[in-house]
Scaffold this motif. Structure first.
Motif, PDB file in Angstrom:
ATOM      1  N   ARG A 187      -1.858  19.783   1.105  1.00  0.00           N
ATOM      2  CA  ARG A 187      -1.483  18.429   1.504  1.00  0.00           C
ATOM      3  C   ARG A 187      -2.666  17.510   1.260  1.00  0.00           C
ATOM      4  NH1 ARG A 187      -0.629  15.761   7.452  1.00  0.00           N
ATOM      5  NH2 ARG A 187       1.155  14.407   6.998  1.00  0.00           N
ATOM      6  N   LEU A 188      -2.461  16.558   0.377  1.00  0.00           N
ATOM      7  CA  LEU A 188      -3.484  15.560   0.102  1.00  0.00           C
ATOM      8  C   LEU A 188      -3.266  14.342   1.002  1.00  0.00           C
ATOM      9  CD1 LEU A 188      -3.568  15.583  -3.807  1.00  0.00           C
ATOM     10  CD2 LEU A 188      -4.772  17.076  -2.192  1.00  0.00           C
ATOM     11  N   MET A 226       1.992   2.532  -2.968  1.00  0.00           N
ATOM     12  CA  MET A 226       0.968   3.565  -3.033  1.00  0.00           C
ATOM     13  C   MET A 226       1.419   4.660  -3.990  1.00  0.00           C
ATOM     14  SD  MET A 226      -1.295   2.349  -1.034  1.00  0.00           S
ATOM     15  CE  MET A 226      -2.415   3.753  -1.094  1.00  0.00           C
ATOM     16  N   GLY A 227       0.451   5.272  -4.638  1.00  0.00           N
ATOM     17  CA  GLY A 227       0.815   6.305  -5.595  1.00  0.00           C
ATOM     18  C   GLY A 227      -0.238   7.385  -5.714  1.00  0.00           C
ATOM     19  N   ARG A 264       4.127   8.030   3.722  1.00  0.00           N
ATOM     20  CA  ARG A 264       3.091   7.093   4.168  1.00  0.00           C
ATOM     21  C   ARG A 264       3.199   6.864   5.667  1.00  0.00           C
ATOM     22  NH1 ARG A 264       3.896   1.948   0.710  1.00  0.00           N
ATOM     23  NH2 ARG A 264       2.235   1.120   2.040  1.00  0.00           N
ATOM     24  N   ASP A 265       2.048   6.586   6.259  1.00  0.00           N
ATOM     25  CA  ASP A 265       1.970   6.224   7.671  1.00  0.00           C
ATOM     26  C   ASP A 265       1.239   4.890   7.734  1.00  0.00           C
ATOM     27  OD1 ASP A 265       1.385   5.891  10.371  1.00  0.00           O
ATOM     28  OD2 ASP A 265       1.027   8.022  10.704  1.00  0.00           O
ATOM     29  N   ASN A 266       2.001   3.822   7.892  1.00  0.00           N
ATOM     30  CA  ASN A 266       1.385   2.491   7.869  1.00  0.00           C
ATOM     31  C   ASN A 266       0.487   2.251   9.076  1.00  0.00           C
ATOM     32  OD1 ASN A 266       2.654   1.881   5.456  1.00  0.00           O
ATOM     33  ND2 ASN A 266       4.359   0.800   6.432  1.00  0.00           N
ATOM     34  N   ALA A 267       0.764   2.923  10.177  1.00  0.00           N
ATOM     35  CA  ALA A 267      -0.087   2.765  11.364  1.00  0.00           C
ATOM     36  C   ALA A 267      -1.479   3.341  11.126  1.00  0.00           C
ATOM     37  CB  ALA A 267       0.565   3.441  12.557  1.00  0.00           C
ATOM     38  N   LYS A 268      -1.565   4.314  10.231  1.00  0.00           N
ATOM     39  CA  LYS A 268      -2.847   4.957   9.930  1.00  0.00           C
ATOM     40  C   LYS A 268      -3.408   4.538   8.571  1.00  0.00           C
ATOM     41  CE  LYS A 268      -1.926   9.111  12.676  1.00  0.00           C
ATOM     42  NZ  LYS A 268      -1.824  10.598  12.661  1.00  0.00           N
ATOM     43  N   ASN A 269      -2.710   3.632   7.873  1.00  0.00           N
ATOM     44  CA  ASN A 269      -3.150   3.217   6.530  1.00  0.00           C
ATOM     45  C   ASN A 269      -3.387   4.434   5.634  1.00  0.00           C
ATOM     46  OD1 ASN A 269      -3.085   0.529   7.307  1.00  0.00           O
ATOM     47  ND2 ASN A 269      -5.081   0.051   6.432  1.00  0.00           N
ATOM     48  N   THR A 270      -2.480   5.379   5.695  1.00  0.00           N
ATOM     49  CA  THR A 270      -2.664   6.639   4.983  1.00  0.00           C
ATOM     50  C   THR A 270      -1.398   7.015   4.213  1.00  0.00           C
ATOM     51  OG1 THR A 270      -4.245   7.419   6.645  1.00  0.00           O
ATOM     52  CG2 THR A 270      -3.252   9.083   5.228  1.00  0.00           C
ATOM     53  N   VAL A 271      -1.612   7.526   3.011  1.00  0.00           N
ATOM     54  CA  VAL A 271      -0.520   8.065   2.205  1.00  0.00           C
ATOM     55  C   VAL A 271      -0.802   9.548   1.978  1.00  0.00           C
ATOM     56  CG1 VAL A 271      -1.600   7.429   0.004  1.00  0.00           C
ATOM     57  CG2 VAL A 271       0.873   7.760   0.120  1.00  0.00           C
ATOM     58  N   CYS A 321      -5.639   8.699  -5.792  1.00  0.00           N
ATOM     59  CA  CYS A 321      -4.803   7.800  -5.001  1.00  0.00           C
ATOM     60  C   CYS A 321      -4.861   6.411  -5.631  1.00  0.00           C
ATOM     61  CB  CYS A 321      -5.336   7.767  -3.571  1.00  0.00           C
ATOM     62  SG  CYS A 321      -4.450   6.674  -2.447  1.00  0.00           S
ATOM     63  N   ASN A 322      -3.747   5.723  -5.612  1.00  0.00           N
ATOM     64  CA  ASN A 322      -3.661   4.388  -6.202  1.00  0.00           C
ATOM     65  C   ASN A 322      -2.957   3.443  -5.240  1.00  0.00           C
ATOM     66  OD1 ASN A 322      -1.562   2.480  -7.832  1.00  0.00           O
ATOM     67  ND2 ASN A 322      -3.546   2.536  -8.859  1.00  0.00           N
TER      68      ASN A 322
END
Length: 114
Positions: free
Chosen positions: A19-20, A34-35, A71-78, A95-96
């Motif tokens: 898991r990245l 996000m990509g 994606r988790d927008n609360a954590k700014n993470t994809v 990541c892009n």
């Protein structure tokens, strides 16, 4: 200035999973597409998967059914969940973020042994 920091790469046997994660700075994350892209040895960088702000997803044919982007927008993470990994998935994964311009992370190495 947006910064993207990938993590979660490593060495795994064929058939395994990784898991990245990509943590983004800045305030535009939730509005951005996000990509994940990858570049294998001697190959050009290619799209792996994207997810829009509305959570629409797109996958390369080579990873459909095996990889899942989220994606988790609360954590700014994809994230990129990679299952049933194959040796041909070996690459540096980037990541892009696209909003008004492209931003790239530094990349994380994924190596799948046979």
């Amino acid at each position: 200035q947006v910064q993207l920091v990938e993590s979660g790469g490593g060495l795994v046997q064929a058939g395994g999973s990784l898991r990245l994660s990509c943590a983004a700075s800045g305030s535009i994350f939730s509005a951005a597409t996000m990509g994940w892209y990858r570049q294998g040895p001697g190959k050009q960088r290619e799209l792996v998967a994207t997810i829009t702000s509305g959570r629409s997803t797109n996958y390369a044919d080579s990873v459909k059914g095996r990889f899942t982007i989220s994606r988790d927008n609360a954590k700014n993470t994809v994230y990129l969940q990679m299952n049933s990994l194959k040796p041909e998935d070996t690459a540096v994964y980037y990541c892009n973020q696209w909003y008004d311009r492209n931003y790239w992370g530094q990349g994380t190495q994924v190596t799948v042994s046979s």
